[in-house]
Design an enzyme around this catalytic site. Structure first.
Site, PDB file in Angstrom:
ATOM      1  N   GLY A  96      83.665  39.416  61.578  1.00  0.00           N
ATOM      2  CA  GLY A  96      82.751  40.153  62.557  1.00  0.00           C
ATOM      3  C   GLY A  96      81.422  40.498  61.713  1.00  0.00           C
ATOM      4  O   GLY A  96      81.350  40.208  60.485  1.00  0.00           O
ATOM      5  N   GLY A 108      79.113  44.162  60.974  1.00  0.00           N
ATOM      6  CA  GLY A 108      79.144  45.486  61.378  1.00  0.00           C
ATOM      7  C   GLY A 108      77.709  45.773  61.103  1.00  0.00           C
ATOM      8  O   GLY A 108      76.781  45.146  60.896  1.00  0.00           O
ATOM      9  N   GLY A 109      77.424  47.194  61.567  1.00  0.00           N
ATOM     10  CA  GLY A 109      76.194  47.718  61.205  1.00  0.00           C
ATOM     11  C   GLY A 109      75.500  47.327  59.771  1.00  0.00           C
ATOM     12  O   GLY A 109      74.394  47.326  59.525  1.00  0.00           O
ATOM     13  N   GLY A 136      76.572  45.012  57.566  1.00  0.00           N
ATOM     14  CA  GLY A 136      76.693  43.607  57.086  1.00  0.00           C
ATOM     15  C   GLY A 136      77.907  42.735  57.681  1.00  0.00           C
ATOM     16  O   GLY A 136      78.687  43.450  58.471  1.00  0.00           O
ATOM     17  N   VAL A 186      81.566  40.887  57.691  1.00  0.00           N
ATOM     18  CA  VAL A 186      82.751  41.117  57.136  1.00  0.00           C
ATOM     19  C   VAL A 186      83.677  39.858  57.144  1.00  0.00           C
ATOM     20  O   VAL A 186      83.828  39.298  58.240  1.00  0.00           O
ATOM     21  CB  VAL A 186      83.568  42.154  58.026  1.00  0.00           C
ATOM     22  CG1 VAL A 186      84.858  42.388  57.055  1.00  0.00           C
ATOM     23  CG2 VAL A 186      82.656  43.460  58.067  1.00  0.00           C
ATOM     24  N   LYS A 217      83.383  42.926  52.689  1.00  0.00           N
ATOM     25  CA  LYS A 217      81.930  43.214  53.534  1.00  0.00           C
ATOM     26  C   LYS A 217      80.630  43.009  52.483  1.00  0.00           C
ATOM     27  O   LYS A 217      80.726  43.507  51.481  1.00  0.00           O
ATOM     28  CB  LYS A 217      82.064  44.815  54.019  1.00  0.00           C
ATOM     29  CG  LYS A 217      81.044  44.889  54.620  1.00  0.00           C
ATOM     30  CD  LYS A 217      81.007  46.669  55.334  1.00  0.00           C
ATOM     31  CE  LYS A 217      81.753  46.827  56.298  1.00  0.00           C
ATOM     32  NZ  LYS A 217      81.052  46.596  57.571  1.00  0.00           N
ATOM     33  N   ASP A 243      78.391  56.754  62.209  1.00  0.00           N
ATOM     34  CA  ASP A 243      78.275  55.610  63.005  1.00  0.00           C
ATOM     35  C   ASP A 243      79.747  55.665  63.519  1.00  0.00           C
ATOM     36  O   ASP A 243      80.245  54.511  63.674  1.00  0.00           O
ATOM     37  CB  ASP A 243      78.034  54.359  62.053  1.00  0.00           C
ATOM     38  CG  ASP A 243      77.531  53.254  62.883  1.00  0.00           C
ATOM     39  OD1 ASP A 243      77.256  53.540  64.374  1.00  0.00           O
ATOM     40  OD2 ASP A 243      77.534  52.091  62.678  1.00  0.00           O
TER      41      ASP A 243
END
Ligand SMILES: *[C@@H]1O[C@H](CO)[C@@H](O)[C@H](O)[C@H]1NC(C)=O
Ligand SMILES: *[C@@H]1O[C@H](CO)[C@@H](O)[C@H](O)[C@H]1NC(C)=O
Ligand SMILES: *[C@@H]1O[C@H](CO)[C@@H](O)[C@H](O)[C@H]1NC(C)=O
Ligand SMILES: *[C@@H]1O[C@H](CO)[C@@H](O)[C@H](O)[C@H]1NC(C)=O
Ligand SMILES: *[C@@H]1O[C@H](CO)[C@@H](O)[C@H](O)[C@H]1NC(C)=O
Ligand SMILES: *[C@@H]1O[C@H](CO)[C@@H](O)[C@H](O)[C@H]1NC(C)=O
Length: 646
Positions: free
Chosen positions: A339, A341-342, A344, A346, A360, A457
């Site tokens: 996926g 994320g905010g 970068g 993963v 990540k 976050d």
């Protein structure tokens, strides 16, 4: 080479750990002769869960030994790592017996987050973080017998030869185990003594790691001859010699093929012999050069220098090699992508020891990177241990990107269970557990860890679920890695707008209460199964507004996700959850409870009627919002507009 100031404390801790708690019995013979045991001085916060997970790793270890293996590791995603190794000369039954004794003994450590037991026949170790690649640490030790050999100098010389052979051969042997013996060539009539020797490394370290460890224990054991017995141990290896046969003759391994001496049969043919000999000599010189170079560089690897035995809280993160992480993720192939994320992308990765991790890639520019005190931040984050927080295992700072290596969660993130493909599959009990666990994790970050870490976050996609659907918060501390960046309002910020407190969104005012706000939104999402930032044309259907309206008219239970069976939950419980959610999202940060207060509220069964809840900001675009300033109210309106136009 200059020791960092922190290392003094580290070293003291080692001493406490290793010497303060150990028991030693060196007289008895046999596989169950206890050489060393000790407990970490740190206790886990929740021993019931830790103990349960520890028990299941022991079961796994035993199963592997039962399959005639002599080395096994087992781990639980929640942060329990365990390793057992038997000396290979044991029979499978004796190996199991040794393991069982070690398990019984290691339970003495009760709530400690790490412990080890070393017998002559086997060792067992567990920790709350991964130690599989450790080969040597401060605290290595030796035990010498108290009787001297009858021909001291001849005996000592034979021991030297035997140990030198073991040192060379063991790292090269598949399985890192060698057992051999040597006759003592004496001049007296005292009889013909034999020296028996065994060396072994754990199988999760490299050949080089095994060699390094062997050198350490060899230096230690040198203090024993001419006494008849000697043993030395480190975290990655074991070395023992004795004049009594502690393994049977048929367990002896022919180590001559692994020794460096050039073959004598090559003398038969002068020319070929010369060529072979020359090549061998050349190889030997190259090998020596490489070896010298390596042993010179091995002395100053900065991160590992502070490592300490057992006291895992103070241990530095693992420094991974870029090429290892690249091959673990098949060169960061799209198939391995989990996926984005905010911070970068993963990726799922399988390390050489078969361990599955999440890697990540931090999106960060070269110039930002240069300014960072990256190492100390990563070290800080990797020392955060809590069962509701994802473990950072290590990092890699050498490649083209910054890479962070995390424990891997099979069940992915909470948002998948609330809004995604597995929507509606969480029952009420599981939802309550997630609400409580997340609160505990945040409370730890804010109030219990020695540095207050504000997550910034919190959102349902940052809460991962383990096999038992217990929540684990991801991505904490990462905001610390990014330089203060005023422009983030326009970019990174937009993705999680629905979770951000008004004072942070508008004025950039950051405090723990920013996380409390986001947490409150997540609570409402968990109860309702509705996204906080649903793209709905009807502003009244906006989650926070809906929750507030229902609360005001005392119809809380209408917020509950329809798919939930009404027999599963009590109306009072729903009411409490909704009220806690709203309490956390009040527009005045000062009125929101702290996360530890939230934990207390969640655990107490009493009514919350005494607590007044003021209205949240984002509910209404009108300036009438009593506790907020006019400017924040109008900016809040702007935020809503942004959401619905996306
Ligand atoms: C060696 O140690 C054992 C156990 O500690 C003891 O029983 C024995 O008497 C010692 N022998 C000598 C010679 O000191
Ligand atoms: C850890 O727990 C044990 C028993 O549960 C207790 O005796 C010990 O004092 C605790 N240690 C610390 C550092 O809290
Ligand atoms: C772990 O196993 C031991 C022995 O079987 C048992 O006494 C203990 O209660 C178990 N602990 C947990 C937390 O399940
Ligand atoms: C530790 O375990 C051993 C073996 O099970 C037992 O004999 C001993 O009494 C225990 N020690 C403590 C301090 O509990
Ligand atoms: C060496 O050992 C053998 C067998 O144990 C024995 O017969 C022999 O006498 C020993 N030699 C010496 C010099 O003690
Ligand atoms: C090795 O020797 C021991 C006793 O010396 C014996 O019990 C065992 O069966 C032997 N093992 C093998 C594989 O020959």
């Amino acid at each position: 080479m200059q020791p960092k100031p922190a290392c003094k404390t580290c070293f003291l801790t080692i001493i406490v750990w290793w010497w303060g708690f150990q028991e030693r019995v060196s007289a008895a013979d046999g596989d169950l002769n206890l050489l060393n045991s000790g407990c970490s001085q740190y206790n886990v916060t929740n021993f019931r869960d830790f103990g349960r997970n520890l028990n299941s790793t022991f079961v796994e270890l035993r199963e592997q030994l039962n399959g005639n293996r002599y080395f096994a590791t087992a781990e639980e995603a929640s942060g329990v790592y365990a390793m057992v190794q038997c000396r290979n000369y044991l029979s499978p039954a004796d190996c199991l017996a040794c393991f069982d004794a070690a398990v019984a003994r290691i339970r003495n450590c009760s709530a400690a987050n790490g412990a080890r037991v070393i017998y002559d026949g086997c060792f067992l170790r567990y920790e709350s973080n991964n130690f599989y690649d450790q080969n040597t640490q401060e605290g290595h030790t030796m035990i010498c017998g108290n009787t001297s050999a009858s021909e001291p100098s001849a005996f000592a010389a034979t021991v030297q030869e035997l140990l030198a052979d073991l040192l060379v051969a063991t790292p090269k042997i598949n399985g890192y185990f060698a057992a051999t013996k040597k006759e003592v060539v004496g001049d007296g009539n005292a009889g013909n003594a034999t020296v028996y020797g065994v060396a072994q490394c754990i199988e999760t370290i490299t050949e080089r790691g095994c060699r390094d460890c062997m050198q350490v224990v060899n230096t230690d054991i040198q203090r024993c001859p001419p006494n008849t017995d000697g043993r030395a141990m480190d975290v990655g290896c074991f070395l023992r010699y004795s004049d009594s046969p502690f393994f049977s003759d048929n367990q002896t391994i022919d180590i001559t093929p692994f020794l460096r001496t050039p073959s004598s049969s090559s003398r038969r043919n002068g020319i070929i012999g010369g060529v072979v000999g020359g090549v061998a000599l050349l190889l030997l010189i190259i090998a020596l050069l490489v070896w010298f170079k390596r042993s010179a560089t091995s002395k100053d690897s900065p991160i590992r220098a502070g490592d300490i035995l057992g006291a895992t809280e103070l241990r530095g993160p693992i420094n991974y090699k870029y090429k290892d992480l690249s091959s673990a993720t098949k060169k960061f192939s799209p198939q391995n992508k989990l996926g984005e994320g905010g911070f970068g992308e993963v990726y799922k990765g399988v390390l050489k020891n078969q361990k599955i991790v999440a890697i990540k890639k931090l999106t960060i520019t070269q110039s930002q990177r240069a300014k960072l005190d990256y190492e100390s931040e990563v070290k800080l984050i990797s020392n955060v241990h809590h069962r509701n927080l994802i473990r950072l295992l290590g990092c890699c700072n050498k490649g083209p990107e910054l890479l962070l290596v995390y424990e891997y969660m099979k069940n992915s993130s909470l948002d998948k269970f609330l809004f995604g493909e597995r929507r509606g599959s969480l029952n009420w009990k599981q939802r309550c557990d997630i609400i409580l666990g997340t609160a505990r994790g945040l409370s730890y970050l804010h109030e219990e860890f020695h540095v207050c870490i504000i997550h910034r976050d919190i959102k349902s996609s940052n809460i991962l679920l383990d096999d038992d659907f217990q929540p684990k918060i991801a991505d904490f501390g990462l905001a610390r890695l990014l330089p203060q960046d005023k422009s983030h309002l326009s970019t990174k910020f937009a993705g999680t707008l629905g979770y951000t407190s008004p004072e942070y969104a508008i004025h950039g005012q950051l405090s723990e209460k920013t996380d409390v706000y986001s947490y409150g939104i997540v609570v409402l999402e968990i109860v309702s199964g509705q996204r906080s930032h649903d793209t709905t044309p009807d502003p009244d259907a906006f989650l926070l507004k809906r929750a507030w309206t229902l609360y005001q008219s005392n119809m809380h239970n209408q917020l509950v996700e329809e798919s939930l069976d009404p027999n599963e939950y009590e109306v009072e419980e729903v009411k409490r959850m909704v009220e806690i959610g709203l309490m956390c999202t009040q527009s005045a940060a000062a009125l929101r409870p702290s996360m530890s207060q939230v934990v207390v509220l969640l655990k107490s069964k009493g009514s919350m009627e005494s607590r007044a809840i003021t209205r949240p900001t984002i509910v209404d675009s009108a300036v009438e919002a009593s506790t907020s300033t006019a400017s924040s109210a109008s900016l809040a309106t702007l935020s809503i507009t942004q959401i619905s136009s996306r």
